[in-house]
Write a protein that holds these residues in place. Structure first.
Motif, PDB file in Angstrom:
ATOM      1  N   GLY A   1       0.803  -1.213   0.000  1.00 21.84           N
ATOM      2  CA  GLY A   1       0.000   0.000   0.000  1.00 21.84           C
ATOM      3  C   GLY A   1       0.834   1.260   0.000  1.00 21.84           C
ATOM      4  N   CYS A   2       0.166   2.364  -0.233  1.00 21.98           N
ATOM      5  CA  CYS A   2       0.817   3.661  -0.171  1.00 21.98           C
ATOM      6  C   CYS A   2       1.056   4.033   1.296  1.00 21.98           C
ATOM      7  CB  CYS A   2      -0.054   4.717  -0.847  1.00 21.98           C
ATOM      8  SG  CYS A   2       0.704   6.363  -0.926  1.00 21.98           S
ATOM      9  N   ALA A   3       2.089   4.824   1.526  1.00 20.51           N
ATOM     10  CA  ALA A   3       2.405   5.256   2.890  1.00 20.51           C
ATOM     11  C   ALA A   3       1.455   6.344   3.384  1.00 20.51           C
ATOM     12  CB  ALA A   3       3.845   5.776   2.946  1.00 20.51           C
ATOM     13  N   ASP A   4       0.537   6.781   2.555  1.00 27.38           N
ATOM     14  CA  ASP A   4      -0.415   7.825   2.921  1.00 27.38           C
ATOM     15  C   ASP A   4      -1.103   7.489   4.241  1.00 27.38           C
ATOM     16  OD1 ASP A   4      -3.046   9.336   2.926  1.00 27.38           O
ATOM     17  OD2 ASP A   4      -2.194  10.109   1.063  1.00 27.38           O
TER      18      ASP A   4
ATOM     19  N   PRO B   1      -4.803   3.333   6.304  1.00 25.69           N
ATOM     20  CA  PRO B   1      -4.229   2.293   7.170  1.00 25.69           C
ATOM     21  C   PRO B   1      -4.895   0.942   6.900  1.00 25.69           C
ATOM     22  CG  PRO B   1      -5.768   3.630   8.411  1.00 25.69           C
ATOM     23  CD  PRO B   1      -5.706   4.236   7.046  1.00 25.69           C
ATOM     24  N   SER B   2      -4.119  -0.026   6.496  1.00 28.14           N
ATOM     25  CA  SER B   2      -4.670  -1.284   5.983  1.00 28.14           C
ATOM     26  C   SER B   2      -5.568  -2.013   6.972  1.00 28.14           C
ATOM     27  CB  SER B   2      -3.526  -2.211   5.561  1.00 28.14           C
ATOM     28  OG  SER B   2      -2.778  -1.633   4.517  1.00 28.14           O
TER      29      SER B   2
ATOM     30  N   PHE C   1      -9.605  -2.482   6.026  1.00 33.43           N
ATOM     31  CA  PHE C   1     -10.027  -3.853   5.725  1.00 33.43           C
ATOM     32  C   PHE C   1     -10.659  -4.532   6.943  1.00 33.43           C
ATOM     33  CE2 PHE C   1      -6.768  -3.451   2.303  1.00 33.43           C
ATOM     34  CZ  PHE C   1      -7.574  -3.780   1.231  1.00 33.43           C
ATOM     35  N   ASP C   2     -10.797  -3.804   8.039  1.00 27.70           N
ATOM     36  CA  ASP C   2     -11.384  -4.324   9.273  1.00 27.70           C
ATOM     37  C   ASP C   2     -10.737  -5.640   9.686  1.00 27.70           C
ATOM     38  OD1 ASP C   2     -13.036  -4.382  11.501  1.00 27.70           O
ATOM     39  OD2 ASP C   2     -14.668  -5.406  10.458  1.00 27.70           O
TER      40      ASP C   2
ATOM     41  N   GLY D   1      -6.124  -2.843  -6.062  1.00 24.10           N
ATOM     42  CA  GLY D   1      -7.280  -2.190  -5.453  1.00 24.10           C
ATOM     43  C   GLY D   1      -7.101  -0.682  -5.448  1.00 24.10           C
ATOM     44  N   TYR D   2      -8.190   0.043  -5.659  1.00 24.31           N
ATOM     45  CA  TYR D   2      -8.174   1.510  -5.683  1.00 24.31           C
ATOM     46  C   TYR D   2      -9.054   2.032  -4.559  1.00 24.31           C
ATOM     47  CZ  TYR D   2      -8.707   6.270  -7.607  1.00 24.31           C
ATOM     48  OH  TYR D   2      -8.715   7.637  -7.788  1.00 24.31           O
ATOM     49  N   TYR D   3      -8.466   2.809  -3.663  1.00 21.65           N
ATOM     50  CA  TYR D   3      -9.150   3.302  -2.474  1.00 21.65           C
ATOM     51  C   TYR D   3      -9.705   4.701  -2.708  1.00 21.65           C
ATOM     52  CZ  TYR D   3      -9.835   4.632   2.443  1.00 21.65           C
ATOM     53  OH  TYR D   3     -10.367   5.050   3.631  1.00 21.65           O
TER      54      TYR D   3
END
Length: 237
Positions: free
Chosen positions: A94-97, A101-102, A106-107, A224-226
């Motif tokens: 994932g991006c560090a943005d 937060p993963s 994604f629960d 995946g695009y958030y």
């Protein structure tokens, strides 16, 4: 919810075996042997398939979007349980943005996700090596490359302005995706973000280690695009 997966043996003998087999140049140049796959993945969780692992990620994100999070595996007992060893079911590049937060989006909880984060969600040599370890040794069944709406790293790569320090190394890795998407209709930044996600997926699939796991149907790699505004993750293809 606490998943009961068999423990992978990472004893000194096991690590030496992995080092001699998986890291050896012969393996990397000729491909993983069936013996290595059997030796290093036989203890991986077999009660969840790559498709089921992906669905669990998507279901968790759906709960997050609908404000129905279960916050699984975040208890003190889970903390004690995973201190003895980790058996994550999925890996995330994932991006560090800070807004993505993963475990939250994604629960999921302690020991569920094997996460690598870097600005622009790019697959560097070190990130690939980490994800190879996560899949081959720890037994994760799916790798999702998660990019996001209005990514600052992709925006900077589009602008192409001079940047200080090592920031430029990130932008150079993203620029091919900017170029490949520049003639597409629609939002230029969104197109570049999605093109970058797919480029990193393909880069991961070119890994000898990961490609062998895919062939053995032990692994799936997806993009995946958030959406920053809704929290929704959509598959990119």
């Amino acid at each position: 919810m606490s998943r009961q997966y068999p423990q992978i043996n990472l004893s000194r003998r096991g690590l030496l075996k992995f080092g001699a087999g998986a890291i050896g140049t012969g393996v990397l140049t000729a491909g993983l042997s069936s013996n290595l796959l059997a030796a290093e993945t036989k203890s991986a969780p077999d009660d969840i398939t790559p498709d089921k692992a992906l669905q669990e990620l998507l279901d968790g994100n759906d709960r997050f979007v609908k404000a129905k999070r279960r916050n699984p595996n975040q208890t003190q007992s889970r903390l004690i349980e995973v201190a003895k060893g980790q058996k994550p079911f999925a890996s995330i590049l994932g991006c560090a943005d800070s807004r993505v937060p993963s475990e939250i989006v994604f629960d999921q909880g302690l020991g569920d996700l094997f996460v690598c984060r870097i600005a622009g969600n790019i697959a560097t040599t070190q990130q690939i090596g980490s994800l190879e370890f996560g899949s081959l040794v720890l037994g994760t069944k799916v790798i999702m490359v998660v990019g996001h709406e209005r990514c600052g790293a992709v925006q900077a790569a589009i602008k192409g302005d001079p940047v200080p320090g090592q920031i430029g190394s990130l932008l150079e890795a993203i620029k091919p995706s900017v170029e490949s998407s520049k003639d597409k209709s629609g939002d230029k930044l969104e197109n570049a973000c999605k093109a970058n996600i797919l480029a990193q997926v393909e880069k991961l699939k070119s890994s000898t280690v990961l490609s062998e796991l895919i062939k053995a149907e032990k692994l799936k790699i997806v993009g995946g695009y958030y959406d920053l505004d809704t929290g929704k993750i959509s598959l990119v293809s």
